[in-house]
Design a protein around this motif. Structure first.
Motif, PDB file in Angstrom:
ATOM      1  N   PHE A  95      61.186  29.584  37.310  1.00 50.36           N
ATOM      2  CA  PHE A  95      60.433  29.155  38.529  1.00 50.36           C
ATOM      3  C   PHE A  95      59.618  30.549  38.879  1.00 50.36           C
ATOM      4  CE2 PHE A  95      63.852  26.385  38.827  1.00 50.36           C
ATOM      5  CZ  PHE A  95      63.309  25.103  39.039  1.00 50.36           C
ATOM      6  N   LEU A  96      58.405  30.681  38.952  1.00 48.95           N
ATOM      7  CA  LEU A  96      57.774  31.723  39.751  1.00 48.95           C
ATOM      8  C   LEU A  96      57.705  31.423  41.274  1.00 48.95           C
ATOM      9  CD1 LEU A  96      54.963  32.014  37.023  1.00 48.95           C
ATOM     10  CD2 LEU A  96      57.313  33.168  37.041  1.00 48.95           C
ATOM     11  N   ILE A  97      57.900  32.364  41.889  1.00 46.23           N
ATOM     12  CA  ILE A  97      58.064  32.250  43.645  1.00 46.23           C
ATOM     13  C   ILE A  97      57.383  33.392  44.078  1.00 46.23           C
ATOM     14  CG2 ILE A  97      59.531  31.828  45.555  1.00 46.23           C
ATOM     15  CD1 ILE A  97      62.002  31.360  43.527  1.00 46.23           C
ATOM     16  N   LEU A  98      56.599  33.170  44.952  1.00 43.24           N
ATOM     17  CA  LEU A  98      55.541  34.164  45.800  1.00 43.24           C
ATOM     18  C   LEU A  98      56.139  33.689  47.192  1.00 43.24           C
ATOM     19  CD1 LEU A  98      52.060  33.669  44.367  1.00 43.24           C
ATOM     20  CD2 LEU A  98      53.615  35.244  43.877  1.00 43.24           C
ATOM     21  N   VAL A  99      56.384  35.047  47.760  1.00 40.79           N
ATOM     22  CA  VAL A  99      56.929  34.947  49.117  1.00 40.79           C
ATOM     23  C   VAL A  99      56.049  35.653  49.747  1.00 40.79           C
ATOM     24  CG1 VAL A  99      59.092  35.359  50.378  1.00 40.79           C
ATOM     25  CG2 VAL A  99      59.494  34.631  48.124  1.00 40.79           C
ATOM     26  N   GLU A 100      55.908  35.226  51.080  1.00 40.61           N
ATOM     27  CA  GLU A 100      55.044  35.951  52.266  1.00 40.61           C
ATOM     28  C   GLU A 100      56.022  36.164  53.340  1.00 40.61           C
ATOM     29  OE1 GLU A 100      51.041  35.205  54.894  1.00 40.61           O
ATOM     30  OE2 GLU A 100      51.370  34.210  53.064  1.00 40.61           O
ATOM     31  N   LEU A 101      56.257  37.360  54.014  1.00 38.49           N
ATOM     32  CA  LEU A 101      57.033  37.598  54.917  1.00 38.49           C
ATOM     33  C   LEU A 101      56.155  37.618  56.239  1.00 38.49           C
ATOM     34  CD1 LEU A 101      59.216  40.431  53.383  1.00 38.49           C
ATOM     35  CD2 LEU A 101      59.600  37.926  53.473  1.00 38.49           C
ATOM     36  N   GLU A 102      56.761  37.500  57.530  1.00 40.49           N
ATOM     37  CA  GLU A 102      56.065  37.780  58.765  1.00 40.49           C
ATOM     38  C   GLU A 102      55.586  39.265  59.026  1.00 40.49           C
ATOM     39  OE1 GLU A 102      54.987  35.533  61.009  1.00 40.49           O
ATOM     40  OE2 GLU A 102      55.951  33.816  60.364  1.00 40.49           O
ATOM     41  N   ARG A 103      56.888  39.969  58.651  1.00 36.73           N
ATOM     42  CA  ARG A 103      56.607  41.348  59.170  1.00 36.73           C
ATOM     43  C   ARG A 103      57.015  42.112  58.011  1.00 36.73           C
ATOM     44  NH1 ARG A 103      58.887  38.584  62.487  1.00 36.73           N
ATOM     45  NH2 ARG A 103      61.138  39.241  62.071  1.00 36.73           N
ATOM     46  N   GLU A 104      56.527  43.445  57.642  1.00 40.40           N
ATOM     47  CA  GLU A 104      56.755  44.428  56.524  1.00 40.40           C
ATOM     48  C   GLU A 104      57.425  45.866  57.005  1.00 40.40           C
ATOM     49  OE1 GLU A 104      54.348  44.234  52.830  1.00 40.40           O
ATOM     50  OE2 GLU A 104      52.916  42.846  54.183  1.00 40.40           O
ATOM     51  N   ARG A 105      58.283  45.853  58.067  1.00 44.16           N
ATOM     52  CA  ARG A 105      58.963  47.043  58.563  1.00 44.16           C
ATOM     53  C   ARG A 105      59.892  47.281  57.359  1.00 44.16           C
ATOM     54  NH1 ARG A 105      61.078  44.755  63.541  1.00 44.16           N
ATOM     55  NH2 ARG A 105      63.034  45.692  62.473  1.00 44.16           N
TER      56      ARG A 105
ATOM     57  N   THR B  49      64.276  34.230  59.206  1.00 41.43           N
ATOM     58  CA  THR B  49      63.185  33.857  59.944  1.00 41.43           C
ATOM     59  C   THR B  49      62.084  34.777  59.755  1.00 41.43           C
ATOM     60  OG1 THR B  49      64.294  35.640  61.385  1.00 41.43           O
ATOM     61  CG2 THR B  49      64.954  33.436  61.687  1.00 41.43           C
ATOM     62  N   ASN B  50      62.264  35.945  58.765  1.00 42.06           N
ATOM     63  CA  ASN B  50      61.029  36.593  58.241  1.00 42.06           C
ATOM     64  C   ASN B  50      60.318  36.132  57.276  1.00 42.06           C
ATOM     65  OD1 ASN B  50      59.642  38.967  59.074  1.00 42.06           O
ATOM     66  ND2 ASN B  50      60.313  39.867  56.943  1.00 42.06           N
ATOM     67  N   VAL B  51      60.870  34.945  56.599  1.00 42.54           N
ATOM     68  CA  VAL B  51      60.171  34.394  55.749  1.00 42.54           C
ATOM     69  C   VAL B  51      58.970  33.481  56.015  1.00 42.54           C
ATOM     70  CG1 VAL B  51      60.022  32.956  53.718  1.00 42.54           C
ATOM     71  CG2 VAL B  51      61.945  34.571  53.958  1.00 42.54           C
ATOM     72  N   LYS B  52      57.689  33.738  55.950  1.00 39.58           N
ATOM     73  CA  LYS B  52      56.799  33.019  56.444  1.00 39.58           C
ATOM     74  C   LYS B  52      56.500  31.893  55.968  1.00 39.58           C
ATOM     75  CE  LYS B  52      51.972  33.588  58.349  1.00 39.58           C
ATOM     76  NZ  LYS B  52      50.764  34.551  58.093  1.00 39.58           N
ATOM     77  N   ARG B  53      56.423  31.870  54.373  1.00 36.91           N
ATOM     78  CA  ARG B  53      56.087  30.798  53.598  1.00 36.91           C
ATOM     79  C   ARG B  53      56.565  31.522  52.270  1.00 36.91           C
ATOM     80  NH1 ARG B  53      50.414  31.910  54.793  1.00 36.91           N
ATOM     81  NH2 ARG B  53      50.799  30.115  56.354  1.00 36.91           N
ATOM     82  N   PHE B  54      56.824  30.374  51.246  1.00 40.14           N
ATOM     83  CA  PHE B  54      56.950  30.597  49.686  1.00 40.14           C
ATOM     84  C   PHE B  54      56.223  29.576  49.115  1.00 40.14           C
ATOM     85  CE2 PHE B  54      60.637  28.242  50.897  1.00 40.14           C
ATOM     86  CZ  PHE B  54      60.807  27.478  49.866  1.00 40.14           C
ATOM     87  N   ARG B  55      55.843  29.882  47.946  1.00 41.09           N
ATOM     88  CA  ARG B  55      55.157  28.955  47.034  1.00 41.09           C
ATOM     89  C   ARG B  55      55.721  29.011  45.514  1.00 41.09           C
ATOM     90  NH1 ARG B  55      51.697  31.322  49.844  1.00 41.09           N
ATOM     91  NH2 ARG B  55      50.820  32.795  48.501  1.00 41.09           N
ATOM     92  N   THR B  56      56.085  28.058  44.885  1.00 40.85           N
ATOM     93  CA  THR B  56      56.790  27.925  43.651  1.00 40.85           C
ATOM     94  C   THR B  56      55.911  27.317  42.746  1.00 40.85           C
ATOM     95  OG1 THR B  56      58.758  27.747  44.972  1.00 40.85           O
ATOM     96  CG2 THR B  56      58.840  27.186  42.587  1.00 40.85           C
ATOM     97  N   SER B  57      55.906  28.066  41.511  1.00 45.61           N
ATOM     98  CA  SER B  57      55.453  27.125  40.319  1.00 45.61           C
ATOM     99  C   SER B  57      56.587  26.998  39.311  1.00 45.61           C
ATOM    100  CB  SER B  57      54.178  28.182  39.608  1.00 45.61           C
ATOM    101  OG  SER B  57      53.267  28.233  40.313  1.00 45.61           O
ATOM    102  N   VAL B  58      56.643  25.734  38.787  1.00 41.91           N
ATOM    103  CA  VAL B  58      57.586  25.530  37.710  1.00 41.91           C
ATOM    104  C   VAL B  58      56.879  25.850  36.376  1.00 41.91           C
ATOM    105  CG1 VAL B  58      59.255  23.919  36.546  1.00 41.91           C
ATOM    106  CG2 VAL B  58      58.556  23.675  39.067  1.00 41.91           C
ATOM    107  N   VAL B  59      57.629  26.743  35.657  1.00 40.78           N
ATOM    108  CA  VAL B  59      57.345  27.210  34.434  1.00 40.78           C
ATOM    109  C   VAL B  59      57.567  26.147  33.386  1.00 40.78           C
ATOM    110  CG1 VAL B  59      57.669  28.634  32.458  1.00 40.78           C
ATOM    111  CG2 VAL B  59      57.912  29.718  34.794  1.00 40.78           C
ATOM    112  N   MET B  60      56.324  25.522  32.642  1.00 43.87           N
ATOM    113  CA  MET B  60      56.340  24.593  31.404  1.00 43.87           C
ATOM    114  C   MET B  60      56.747  25.106  30.295  1.00 43.87           C
ATOM    115  SD  MET B  60      55.372  21.974  33.536  1.00 43.87           S
ATOM    116  CE  MET B  60      55.023  20.986  32.249  1.00 43.87           C
ATOM    117  N   ASP B  61      56.519  26.479  29.946  1.00 42.33           N
ATOM    118  CA  ASP B  61      56.764  26.810  28.808  1.00 42.33           C
ATOM    119  C   ASP B  61      57.063  28.402  28.778  1.00 42.33           C
ATOM    120  OD1 ASP B  61      57.263  27.236  25.927  1.00 42.33           O
ATOM    121  OD2 ASP B  61      55.159  27.318  25.520  1.00 42.33           O
ATOM    122  N   ARG B  62      57.897  29.058  28.287  1.00 48.50           N
ATOM    123  CA  ARG B  62      58.273  30.581  28.397  1.00 48.50           C
ATOM    124  C   ARG B  62      57.495  30.915  26.866  1.00 48.50           C
ATOM    125  NH1 ARG B  62      62.679  32.378  31.227  1.00 48.50           N
ATOM    126  NH2 ARG B  62      63.354  33.975  29.501  1.00 48.50           N
TER     127      ARG B  62
END
Length: 152
Positions: free
Chosen positions: A67-77, A130-143
């Motif tokens: 899985f490839l996961i993109l994570v967006e945080l609320e704050r970046e302290r 609580t600091n994870v605003k959102r995440f998006r996942t892509s499933v890898v079809m082939d390495r």
């Protein structure tokens, strides 16, 4: 740090196969085995060679999904980023983690046996944070290409 031609040959060969014989490296580099041993020690001590690992086929050990996961945080302290990095670092299913620019803050590469195990992973990592605003996942079809080799 300036790398010699011998250093570059060593790095190319050990990236292809960390178990390369010293004699083979010496022959390829046009140097003595003692020189290769000395240069390898120097490259390790100076952090050019960070480690030597075995490459395991994930499917062979029951980790057939990537899985490839993109994570967006609320704050970046700094303290919050460090806490997130520690949590990710301690999670064995996360193969790679990159702090990135753009829409997301982190890009992760994760392994799992199946979707249920992936669901458990994201619940542990993201749902209670609580600091994870959102995440998006892509499933890898082939390495298609997997590696960590650095051009030298």
């Amino acid at each position: 740090m300036k790398l010699t031609g011998i250093d570059r040959t060593i790095l190319r060969m050990v990236q292809r196969d960390a178990k390369s014989r010293l004699e083979d490296i010496a022959e390829q580099a046009g140097a003595s085995v003692a020189t290769i041993q000395r240069r390898l020690r120097y490259l390790r001590e100076n952090g050019v060679l960070k480690g030597e690992t075995a490459i395991v086929d994930p499917e062979s050990v029951g980790q057939g999904m990537t899985f490839l996961i993109l994570v967006e945080l609320e704050r970046e302290r700094l303290d919050i980023l460090d806490a997130f990095r520690r949590k990710i670092h301690s999670e064995g299913q996360i193969q790679q983690c990159y702090y990135i620019t753009g829409e997301a803050d982190f890009a992760l590469v994760a392994l799992a046996r199946d979707m249920n195990e992936y669901r458990d992973l994201i619940q542990r990592l993201f749902f209670d944070d609580t600091n994870v605003k959102r995440f998006r996942t892509s499933v890898v079809m082939d390495r298609t290409k997997v590696g960590m080799n650095v051009p030298v």
